[in-house]
Design a protein around this motif. Sequence first.
Motif, PDB file in Angstrom:
ATOM      1  N   LEU A  87     -54.801  37.671   7.356  1.00  0.00           N
ATOM      2  CA  LEU A  87     -54.877  37.316   8.775  1.00  0.00           C
ATOM      3  C   LEU A  87     -54.074  36.056   9.084  1.00  0.00           C
ATOM      4  CD1 LEU A  87     -58.683  37.973   9.359  1.00  0.00           C
ATOM      5  CD2 LEU A  87     -56.795  39.400  10.157  1.00  0.00           C
ATOM      6  N   GLU A  88     -53.752  35.277   8.052  1.00  0.00           N
ATOM      7  CA  GLU A  88     -52.964  34.054   8.230  1.00  0.00           C
ATOM      8  C   GLU A  88     -51.482  34.265   7.935  1.00  0.00           C
ATOM      9  OE1 GLU A  88     -54.382  31.416   9.467  1.00  0.00           O
ATOM     10  OE2 GLU A  88     -56.340  32.403   9.461  1.00  0.00           O
ATOM     11  N   ASP A  89     -51.091  35.475   7.590  1.00  0.00           N
ATOM     12  CA  ASP A  89     -49.704  35.767   7.220  1.00  0.00           C
ATOM     13  C   ASP A  89     -48.865  35.967   8.483  1.00  0.00           C
ATOM     14  OD1 ASP A  89     -47.299  36.672   6.248  1.00  0.00           O
ATOM     15  OD2 ASP A  89     -48.156  38.191   4.921  1.00  0.00           O
ATOM     16  N   GLN A  90     -48.193  34.930   8.926  1.00  0.00           N
ATOM     17  CA  GLN A  90     -47.420  34.997  10.166  1.00  0.00           C
ATOM     18  C   GLN A  90     -46.209  35.910  10.049  1.00  0.00           C
ATOM     19  OE1 GLN A  90     -48.417  33.799  13.114  1.00  0.00           O
ATOM     20  NE2 GLN A  90     -50.284  33.226  11.990  1.00  0.00           N
ATOM     21  N   ARG A  91     -45.626  36.008   8.877  1.00  0.00           N
ATOM     22  CA  ARG A  91     -44.474  36.910   8.704  1.00  0.00           C
ATOM     23  C   ARG A  91     -44.907  38.360   8.920  1.00  0.00           C
ATOM     24  NH1 ARG A  91     -41.370  35.858   3.224  1.00  0.00           N
ATOM     25  NH2 ARG A  91     -40.129  37.542   4.154  1.00  0.00           N
ATOM     26  N   ARG A  92     -46.055  38.722   8.371  1.00  0.00           N
ATOM     27  CA  ARG A  92     -46.567  40.085   8.575  1.00  0.00           C
ATOM     28  C   ARG A  92     -46.865  40.344  10.034  1.00  0.00           C
ATOM     29  NH1 ARG A  92     -51.223  42.066   9.763  1.00  0.00           N
ATOM     30  NH2 ARG A  92     -52.235  40.032   9.569  1.00  0.00           N
ATOM     31  N   ILE A  93     -47.506  39.386  10.699  1.00  0.00           N
ATOM     32  CA  ILE A  93     -47.861  39.546  12.110  1.00  0.00           C
ATOM     33  C   ILE A  93     -46.608  39.676  12.972  1.00  0.00           C
ATOM     34  CG2 ILE A  93     -48.930  38.405  14.096  1.00  0.00           C
ATOM     35  CD1 ILE A  93     -50.944  37.179  12.128  1.00  0.00           C
ATOM     36  N   THR A  94     -45.575  38.911  12.665  1.00  0.00           N
ATOM     37  CA  THR A  94     -44.318  38.993  13.416  1.00  0.00           C
ATOM     38  C   THR A  94     -43.686  40.368  13.259  1.00  0.00           C
ATOM     39  OG1 THR A  94     -43.937  36.615  13.182  1.00  0.00           O
ATOM     40  CG2 THR A  94     -42.018  37.999  13.688  1.00  0.00           C
ATOM     41  N   ARG A  95     -43.675  40.887  12.029  1.00  0.00           N
ATOM     42  CA  ARG A  95     -43.131  42.233  11.789  1.00  0.00           C
ATOM     43  C   ARG A  95     -43.953  43.284  12.523  1.00  0.00           C
ATOM     44  NH1 ARG A  95     -43.400  43.398   5.820  1.00  0.00           N
ATOM     45  NH2 ARG A  95     -42.429  45.374   6.478  1.00  0.00           N
ATOM     46  N   LEU A  96     -45.271  43.136  12.478  1.00  0.00           N
ATOM     47  CA  LEU A  96     -46.164  44.078  13.152  1.00  0.00           C
ATOM     48  C   LEU A  96     -45.932  44.067  14.652  1.00  0.00           C
ATOM     49  CD1 LEU A  96     -48.635  45.960  13.161  1.00  0.00           C
ATOM     50  CD2 LEU A  96     -50.089  43.929  13.109  1.00  0.00           C
ATOM     51  N   ASP A  97     -45.862  42.887  15.219  1.00  0.00           N
ATOM     52  CA  ASP A  97     -45.639  42.747  16.656  1.00  0.00           C
ATOM     53  C   ASP A  97     -44.318  43.377  17.067  1.00  0.00           C
ATOM     54  OD1 ASP A  97     -46.671  41.303  19.173  1.00  0.00           O
ATOM     55  OD2 ASP A  97     -44.599  40.615  19.055  1.00  0.00           O
ATOM     56  N   LYS A  98     -43.297  43.162  16.264  1.00  0.00           N
ATOM     57  CA  LYS A  98     -41.977  43.724  16.565  1.00  0.00           C
ATOM     58  C   LYS A  98     -41.998  45.248  16.524  1.00  0.00           C
ATOM     59  CE  LYS A  98     -37.133  43.517  15.070  1.00  0.00           C
ATOM     60  NZ  LYS A  98     -36.179  42.916  14.095  1.00  0.00           N
ATOM     61  N   GLN A  99     -42.669  45.806  15.525  1.00  0.00           N
ATOM     62  CA  GLN A  99     -42.737  47.258  15.399  1.00  0.00           C
ATOM     63  C   GLN A  99     -43.492  47.900  16.562  1.00  0.00           C
ATOM     64  OE1 GLN A  99     -41.299  49.335  13.141  1.00  0.00           O
ATOM     65  NE2 GLN A  99     -40.215  47.543  12.351  1.00  0.00           N
ATOM     66  N   ILE A 100     -44.584  47.261  16.990  1.00  0.00           N
ATOM     67  CA  ILE A 100     -45.337  47.795  18.129  1.00  0.00           C
ATOM     68  C   ILE A 100     -44.489  47.762  19.392  1.00  0.00           C
ATOM     69  CG2 ILE A 100     -47.332  47.397  19.632  1.00  0.00           C
ATOM     70  CD1 ILE A 100     -48.841  46.392  17.170  1.00  0.00           C
ATOM     71  N   ALA A 101     -43.766  46.659  19.581  1.00  0.00           N
ATOM     72  CA  ALA A 101     -42.898  46.535  20.758  1.00  0.00           C
ATOM     73  C   ALA A 101     -41.786  47.585  20.731  1.00  0.00           C
ATOM     74  CB  ALA A 101     -42.319  45.131  20.827  1.00  0.00           C
ATOM     75  N   MET A 102     -41.175  47.779  19.578  1.00  0.00           N
ATOM     76  CA  MET A 102     -40.089  48.757  19.462  1.00  0.00           C
ATOM     77  C   MET A 102     -40.578  50.174  19.715  1.00  0.00           C
ATOM     78  SD  MET A 102     -37.976  47.305  16.169  1.00  0.00           S
ATOM     79  CE  MET A 102     -37.021  48.816  16.057  1.00  0.00           C
ATOM     80  N   ALA A 103     -41.810  50.468  19.294  1.00  0.00           N
ATOM     81  CA  ALA A 103     -42.355  51.815  19.491  1.00  0.00           C
ATOM     82  C   ALA A 103     -42.743  52.075  20.939  1.00  0.00           C
ATOM     83  CB  ALA A 103     -43.572  52.013  18.589  1.00  0.00           C
ATOM     84  N   GLY A 104     -42.877  51.018  21.740  1.00  0.00           N
ATOM     85  CA  GLY A 104     -43.226  51.186  23.153  1.00  0.00           C
ATOM     86  C   GLY A 104     -44.674  51.519  23.401  1.00  0.00           C
TER      87      GLY A 104
END
Length: 301
Positions: free
Chosen positions: A31-48
């Motif tokens: 839950l503290e892994d900001q790199r993972r969260i950034t990747r996750l956020d980007k993937q959700i945004a890209m998927a629309g």
Amino acid sequence: MDVRLSAEQQQLRDAAAKLADDLGPGTVQDLEDQRRITRLDKQIAMAGWRSLRSDEASGVEVAIVAEEFGRRLIDAPFLGPVLADDLARRVGAEGAAATVAIDDRVIDARGARRALFLSGGSVFEADVQVVPDGADLTRADAKIVGSPVAVGDVSPGAAAQWYALALVATTGDLVGIARGVHAIACDYAKIRAQYGKQIGSYQAVAHMLAESLALIEGSISVSRHAAWAVDELAAPEAIRAAQIAKVYCARTARTVCETAIQVHGGIGNTWDCLAHVYLRRALTSAELWSVDLKEIDLGLS
């Protein structure tokens, strides 16, 4: 109604499940892994997926994604933005970087710059400020700052349909939470040995897990009907179906989470066990647009 998922809906579910499995937190420390969260956020945004309703997705499809994200404790914003998107499209407002507010509480606010909320038949917009600490470790709350500004009006029917969608989305999250925490409890019961045997082989533990599974299956059925009703039934009927589903699934999620903690034994009461993260999320999701039994008047206890 046909509760079976179409081929497209199955593909959506599989895509959401794969993303959740790949990038969802596997431990409390993740839950503290900001790199993972950034990747996750980007993937959700890209998927629309945050603009599903603008892309003419149904209530079932919103619930499918919410369920898979709840199952793996996805900690990038989805619930708030997807509801803000639906509200924004009804009044022609901008839905990007927005979430939703309930009374004075802004939900799922990580990265949000503003919040939309419905008051009567009017949609308002306000700036937000994230609150640093909250009970839910996977989603951030915020507070409204400044004075809200009216951005448009909606009809009573549209307002009721949006409310039904909000109930359905949080109900989907609750179903996913129950599925996810049940899975980690079953996995633990397979590897934890006591008195020379895996604890899952003992009837006391096996029966608890079986009862949880029965509750989950019921939740899936009632939530799927409510999600279908959002777009297929008149608004009062859709709301009633969503309220019934919310009450049932909220109780199920809490019961299954508490069972999972019990199955984990002593470690279930420690910070490092993910079960408490599921329970925190279940309790906060149950409070979002909470429903009292008196509202549905079914004589349930």
